[in-house]
Scaffold this active site. Structure first.
Site, short mmCIF file in Angstrom:
data_model
loop_
_atom_site.label_atom_id
_atom_site.label_comp_id
_atom_site.label_asym_id
_atom_site.label_seq_id
_atom_site.Cartn_x
_atom_site.Cartn_y
_atom_site.Cartn_z
CE LYS A 119 -2.13 -1.33 3.72
NZ LYS A 119 -1.51 -2.67 3.82
CB THR A 120 3.65 2.30 2.17
OG1 THR A 120 2.88 2.03 3.34
CG2 THR A 120 4.46 3.55 2.39
CD GLU A 153 6.11 -32.90 11.10
OE1 GLU A 153 5.35 -32.62 10.14
OE2 GLU A 153 6.02 -32.32 12.20
P1 ADP Z 1 2.07 -2.00 3.32
O1 ADP Z 1 2.16 -0.52 3.34
O2 ADP Z 1 0.92 -2.52 2.52
O3 ADP Z 1 2.10 -2.63 4.67
P2 ADP Z 1 4.57 -1.74 1.94
O4 ADP Z 1 4.11 -0.92 0.80
O5 ADP Z 1 5.26 -1.02 3.02
O6 ADP Z 1 3.35 -2.57 2.57
O7 ADP Z 1 5.47 -2.93 1.38
C1 ADP Z 1 6.65 -3.32 2.00
C2 ADP Z 1 7.67 -3.82 0.99
O8 ADP Z 1 7.22 -5.02 0.40
C3 ADP Z 1 7.85 -2.87 -0.16
O9 ADP Z 1 8.82 -1.92 0.12
C4 ADP Z 1 8.28 -3.81 -1.29
O10 ADP Z 1 9.67 -4.05 -1.24
C5 ADP Z 1 7.57 -5.08 -0.96
N1 ADP Z 1 6.33 -5.21 -1.75
C6 ADP Z 1 5.08 -5.32 -1.24
N2 ADP Z 1 4.17 -5.45 -2.22
C7 ADP Z 1 4.84 -5.42 -3.39
C8 ADP Z 1 4.45 -5.51 -4.77
N3 ADP Z 1 3.18 -5.65 -5.13
N4 ADP Z 1 5.43 -5.44 -5.70
C9 ADP Z 1 6.71 -5.29 -5.34
N5 ADP Z 1 7.14 -5.21 -4.08
C10 ADP Z 1 6.24 -5.28 -3.09
ZN ZN Z 2 2.02 -31.62 13.51
MG MG Z 3 2.40 0.70 4.95
#
Ligand code: ADP
Ligand code: ZN
Ligand code: MG
Length: 609
Positions: free
Chosen positions: A213-214, A431
């Site tokens: 999202k970020t 397992e």
């Molecule tokens: P959120 O804000 O949803 O919790 P972030 O945007 O902070 O997640 O994502 C964290 C990291 O995960 C990003 O910096 C990136 O490296 C990786 N990531 C997450 N989603 C993707 C995506 N769709 N494509 C590429 N990298 C991703």
């Molecule tokens: Zn088990």
């Molecule tokens: Mg975030």
């Protein structure tokens, strides 16, 4: 992307300045006191020095005599006067100067200045600085010109060559499409205005943590090429009532000046929580004021002006409904966990940054990493690269990636953890039983790997099942089979060792959760038919549920959960009893080899009976 932040000096900076000035004043006014040491000598030594004409300046007081020697950098001495009537003559003869050695009473004006005026000046100055700093944080206020205080401290991102683009975000095509429209609007607003379309004022990105999202919001900034104000919800939470609201006001004031622009509020749930309807218990005035201010500001400007508000949260259910109504965050963009294709794409994006062996099969990795978020996948690629370095290779292999999935899911291998032979045997049977029950039932995911190497997460071993393709629906039978597979581990302990261990605690938890969901949420029982007895309260954060029913119903639910698990446990036991020879053979094999693949497992299982 270039980050431009407003410089801000903390209060401590001003204290340091005041302190420094005072120390400097001291050094300037009392230079002789600083670092001057007074040597005490006896009267005889004093007389000897006088005879030898070693005394430069002398000062006789009531009960002490100060004097200095004749060296380049005169030392200061002190001695006790005796009843010595010839002293003055002696001093005269030795040719020393009669003068002040130690600083005495100051110039009365200076003394007055130092003792009264200076402290007052210093205190007034500190008071001024403090109130200014406070004003700055509170903002507003009656004083003229004070409007420039109360800054939101939002970071302003300005797009540059290095910015994150949509191509850096893999998968999430719907979200990207949605946001692409926002970017397009900011580029050519007239295209939309001609037809009379109004851009949504707010776009809310919702989804589990780590889904990007970020990252998406930053990509919008990178693509749009307009000022991008980024602030996290927690930055609005302040100690004093009113400050958060002021920050919101300032943020929108800045945004309005810079329009067209984007305002991004990350983790908006920290300020956007539902307000307390009852108003009991005092509530949280500060948070409520901040939220009210946000609502007011969002109503205050027209969307046509070109300010688009993005926000992200992983707890949309906690948001105040007022925030979500049309005219505020009227567009909601789900950013879900990636599907198989998405996972493969994300792996590729991140793998582009590392050196790879030629035979790496991303599809296989993506299938094994079912349920992983983008952040976890990024982490996996990095773990794989680190493993390659540890093993002195120059590129990442399929095996590195495979192992890194397990590291992210189950933790590092704990090679030095010693299991006794008996324990190894029990874990092997445990397992193998999961695997065997899974394999003997149709509608179960194939076994990919079985291992009894302990992991740092505390797991003593585990069985990895990998679905051939993405699953979206689960039938009742599949759920039951999953429960049976989970109970399989314990069933072996009973069957072979006739005693049970703590090793099944995790299985028990999972089986119970599944059985409960079947009864209360999936409407899979005759008695309750399609009645929702539980609702999920936080969809993206662990999926906690809340129960809403009469105590008798609750007791009945518990009973049905027990029955469901029991039935599957019996089924697992039966399956194992019927295949006991294979069970022993496979368990011995696993115990010897520690890790076996799905193919090895299937080969032994299918060998002629
Ligand atoms: P959120 O804000 O949803 O919790 P972030 O945007 O902070 O997640 O994502 C964290 C990291 O995960 C990003 O910096 C990136 O490296 C990786 N990531 C997450 N989603 C993707 C995506 N769709 N494509 C590429 N990298 C991703
Ligand atoms: Zn088990
Ligand atoms: Mg975030």
């Amino acid at each position: 992307m270039k980050k431009v932040e407003r410089p801000k000096k903390p209060l401590i900076f001003y204290y340091m300045v005041v302190l420094l000035v005072m120390i400097l004043l001291n050094i300037l006014l009392f230079p002789r006191l600083m670092g001057q040491e007074i040597t005490r000598v006896d009267y005889g030594t004093f007389l000897t020095m006088l005879e030898g004409r070693d005394v430069a300046v002398v000062e006789v007081e009531q009960d002490v005599i100060y004097f200095t020697d004749t060296s380049e950098e005169p030392g200061v001495y002190a001695t006790v006067p005796f009843n010595d009537p010839d002293l003055v003559d002696r001093l005269w003869e030795s040719g020393c100067k009669f003068d002040q050695v130690m600083p005495k009473e100051m110039n009365p004006f200076l003394s007055f200045f130092l003792t009264f005026i200076l402290p007052i000046v210093v205190f007034v100055a500190i008071g001024q600085l403090m109130s200014r700093a406070l004003m700055k944080r509170m903002g507003g206020g009656a004083m003229g010109g004070a409007m420039q205080f109360g800054k939101s401290n939002a970071k302003v991102y300005i797009a540059s060559e290095t910015g994150i683009k949509f191509t850096d975000v893999a998968g999430e095509d719907e979200a990207k499409e949605n946001l692409q429209e926002v970017v397009d609007f900011l580029h050519n607003p007239q295209k939309y205005q001609e037809i009379g379309a109004r851009m949504p004022k707010g776009v809310l990105l919702v989804g589990p943590p780590g889904t990007g999202k970020t990252l998406l919001a930053k990509a919008v900034a990178g693509e749009a090429g307009v000022p991008f104000f980024s602030i996290s919800g927690s930055e609005f939470v302040e100690m004093f009532v009113g400050m958060g609201a002021n920050k919101v006001r300032d943020l929108f004031k800045q945004a309005n000046e810079k329009a067209p622009c984007i305002v991004f509020i990350d983790e908006i749930d920290t300020i956007g929580k539902k307000r307390d309807a009852s108003g009991m218990g005092g509530g949280n005035d500060e948070r409520e004021q901040t939220l009210n201010q946000l609502l007011t500001e969002m109503d205050g400007f027209e969307g046509s002006k070109g300010v688009v508000i993005l926000a992200a949260t992983n707890r949309p259910e906690t948001l105040d409904p007022a925030l979500l109504r049309p005219g505020r965050f009227d567009r909601r963009v789900p950013v879900e966990l990636p599907d198989l294709q998405g996972r493969e794409a994300i792996l590729k994006v991140h793998a582009a940054k590392v050196k790879l062996a030629e035979d790496v099969d991303f599809n296989a990795i993506a299938r094994a990493a079912s349920g992983a978020s983008g952040a976890e996948l990024a982490n996996m690629v990095n773990e794989a690269a680190l493993r390659a370095v540890r093993q002195g290779r120059r590129f990442v292999t399929q095996e590195d990636l495979q192992e890194s999935i397990e590291v992210v899911i189950a933790g590092y291998q704990k090679k030095n953890k010693i299991l006794s032979d008996k324990e190894r045997m029990i874990v092997s049977y445990h397992e193998i039983d999961h695997a065997l029950v899974a394999a003997l039932q149709t509608h179960s995911a194939p076994v990919a790997k079985i291992t009894i190497i302990p992991r740092t997460s505390g797991a003593l071993g585990y069985t990895m099942q990998v679905e051939q393709e993405e699953r979206n629906l689960m039938s009742r039978e599949e759920l039951e089979n999953q429960i049976a597979t989970l109970t399989g581990g314990r069933a072996a302990e009973e069957l072979v060792f006739h005693s049970i261990t703590t090793g099944a605690s995790n299985d028990i938890e999972k089986a119970t959760k599944l059985a409960r969901a079947m009864v209360t949420r999936y409407g899979m029982t005759e008695d309750f038919d399609m009645v929702a007895l539980e609702t999920v309260t936080n969809q993206y954060m662990g999926g906690d549920t809340s129960l809403a029913c009469a105590p008798e119903t609750s007791a009945k639910i518990d009973q049905m959960v027990v029955d469901t698990v029991k039935a599957q446990h019996q089924k697992a036991l039966k399956l194992l009893t019927d295949n006991e020879a294979k069970l022993h053979e496979l368990s011995k094999f696993l115990c010897e080899k520690e890790t076996i693949t799905g193919e090895e497992f299937m080969r032994i299982l299918e060998q002629g009976d």
